[in-house]
Enzyme design. Structure first.
Site, PDB file in Angstrom:
ATOM      1  N   SER A  66       0.808  -1.227   0.000  1.00  0.00           N
ATOM      2  CA  SER A  66       0.000   0.000   0.000  1.00  0.00           C
ATOM      3  C   SER A  66       0.837   1.269   0.000  1.00  0.00           C
ATOM      4  O   SER A  66       0.322   2.341  -0.338  1.00  0.00           O
ATOM      5  CB  SER A  66      -0.933   0.015   1.216  1.00  0.00           C
ATOM      6  OG  SER A  66      -0.199  -0.092   2.422  1.00  0.00           O
ATOM      7  N   ASP A 113      -3.739   7.843   8.383  1.00  0.00           N
ATOM      8  CA  ASP A 113      -4.860   7.003   8.821  1.00  0.00           C
ATOM      9  C   ASP A 113      -4.499   6.008   9.920  1.00  0.00           C
ATOM     10  O   ASP A 113      -5.237   5.080  10.190  1.00  0.00           O
ATOM     11  CB  ASP A 113      -5.450   6.248   7.623  1.00  0.00           C
ATOM     12  CG  ASP A 113      -4.422   5.332   6.942  1.00  0.00           C
ATOM     13  OD1 ASP A 113      -3.294   5.207   7.459  1.00  0.00           O
ATOM     14  OD2 ASP A 113      -4.746   4.753   5.889  1.00  0.00           O
ATOM     15  N   HIS A 132      -0.696   4.596   7.358  1.00  0.00           N
ATOM     16  CA  HIS A 132      -0.021   5.256   6.237  1.00  0.00           C
ATOM     17  C   HIS A 132       0.210   6.731   6.547  1.00  0.00           C
ATOM     18  O   HIS A 132      -0.414   7.294   7.443  1.00  0.00           O
ATOM     19  CB  HIS A 132      -0.868   5.117   4.971  1.00  0.00           C
ATOM     20  CG  HIS A 132      -1.276   3.711   4.692  1.00  0.00           C
ATOM     21  ND1 HIS A 132      -2.493   3.187   5.110  1.00  0.00           N
ATOM     22  CD2 HIS A 132      -0.631   2.708   4.049  1.00  0.00           C
ATOM     23  CE1 HIS A 132      -2.576   1.921   4.744  1.00  0.00           C
ATOM     24  NE2 HIS A 132      -1.468   1.592   4.102  1.00  0.00           N
TER      25      HIS A 132
END
Length: 390
Positions: A43, A343, A346
């Site tokens: 990610s 978040d 990240h």
């Protein structure tokens, strides 16, 4: 590694390094005028692959606001409020943003292709399952991504030798989820450390395979300081002050694990450099690049207390495992550019921007990039950007 005294000093040092490299052709890395970017990872580099692979009735959080609010003002499948490190690298090289491979059948990959999938692991999920480490996010491991690259060569519309030889190949970040899935299940740190040699061997094997296919320049990132993550600070919150770094408030034992992974990875990369002396293998020091933002946040324009997530709900670190960013009713802070953590897992676009700057023009690429052969358009742009800050 000590933090640069200020972002301004980082820029000044970068300008001096660039001027030096222009006159010194015997630098540690061979200069390449990159024509494309090939990316593998999770990610941290996913630019929409997981979103494209997902069931429309079960979309990831990155499909919903406030993800993407600082870039194009709508979700783009990136796990941030805006651009990622890979995006800033592409912009620096005057290349288009790297398109995701999965679900992009009609895209042109001549100037780059991205196989990174959020939730991906370095090791095969079946291996992790046998160790009692469960992951339901995706089965697109590094091995699967590499196979996708090899199987897709016929549709890349450019010869393999030309594309891969002139590409900057990003090998991750990958491996972080192997550890995350274990640590989120509260596996003992000794058990998690047993994964490190296997993770690094997998990264090394994939890099070696791409070298044999013609790859000539690799950027291989280490791990982030996990102990500064809002998710881990929430999960492992304790009243024992000795477990926290007095300067940053991060969990020291988790950061020590991140350093261990990074040190072992550098040792393996040094072995590969000796084995392939004509290949540029550059270690991306994500650990120290991000740690600096937590050590001296105000120098980089962030809030004084940078550990809480910008987008989250409740608790000391504004993070909740059951109601994450992207869930209904979970909002973001007023100004994400003032936050390091987006978040809980990240980072914000602002944090990724500084990490990218530290890699491309600062002290966090080992050995540093040699930009002496940048085309004149890019070189002029970088020189003007630096002078504007001086």
């Amino acid at each position: 590694m000590a933090c640069p005294d200020s972002p301004l000093l980082m820029k000044l040092v970068s300008f001096i390094i660039l001027a030096f490299l222009v006159t010194n052709l015997n630098s540690q890395t061979q200069c390449k005028n990159f024509r494309s970017i090939i990316s593998f990872g999770d990610s941290i580099a996913d630019t929409e692959n997981l979103l494209s692979l997902s069931d429309p009735n079960d979309l990831p959080g990155s499909a919903f606001p406030p993800y993407g609010e600082s870039f194009l003002n709508h979700p783009t499948g990136r796990f941030s409020d805006g651009r990622l490190i890979i995006d800033f690298i592409a912009e620096f090289l005057d290349l288009p943003l790297v398109p995701p491979f999965y679900g992009s059948q009609h895209a042109s990959f001549e100037k780059g292709v991205n196989f990174a999938v959020a939730g991906a692991t370095a090791l095969e999920p079946s291996f992790l399952e046998r160790r009692g480490i469960h992951s339901s996010t995706t089965n697109f491991s590094l091995g699967v991504q590499l196979r996708s690259f090899k199987e897709s060569l016929h549709c890349l519309r450019v010869s393999l030798s030309d594309m891969i030889e002139n590409a900057l190949i990003l090998m991750g970040e990958i491996g972080g989820n192997d550890y995350n899935f274990a640590l989120f299940q509260r596996k003992a740190i000794e058990e998690v450390k047993e994964l490190v040699p296997r993770v690094i061997a997998t990264i090394s094997s994939a890099t070696t395979e791409l070298v044999r296919m013609g790859g000539r320049t690799f950027l291989v990132p280490g791990n982030f300081p996990l102990g500064c993550s809002a998710a881990y600070l929430t999960l492992y919150q304790t009243s024992n002050k000795e477990e926290y770094d007095p300067l940053t408030g991060c969990l020291t034992w988790l950061n020590d694990f991140g350093k261990y992974h990074s040190e072992q990875l550098q040792t393996e990369l040094n072995r590969l450099k000796n084995l392939y002396p004509n290949v540029n293998i550059i270690y991306a020091d994500y650990y120290n690049a991000l740690l600096c933002l937590y050590q001296e946040p105000t120098k980089f324009g962030f809030i004084k207390r940078p550990l809480p997530a910008c987008c989250g709900l409740g608790g000391l670190y504004n993070f909740n495992f059951t109601r994450k960013c992207g869930s209904l009713g979970v909002e973001s802070c007023n100004d994400p550019s003032k936050y390091v953590n987006w978040d809980g897992i990240h980072m914000t676009e602002a944090a990724y921007r500084w990490i990218s700057e530290g890699l491309l023009n600062g002290p966090y690429a080992i050995p540093p990039f040699n930009w002496s052969c940048l085309n004149s358009k890019i070189k002029k742009k970088k020189s003007l950007d630096t002078l504007d800050l001086l």
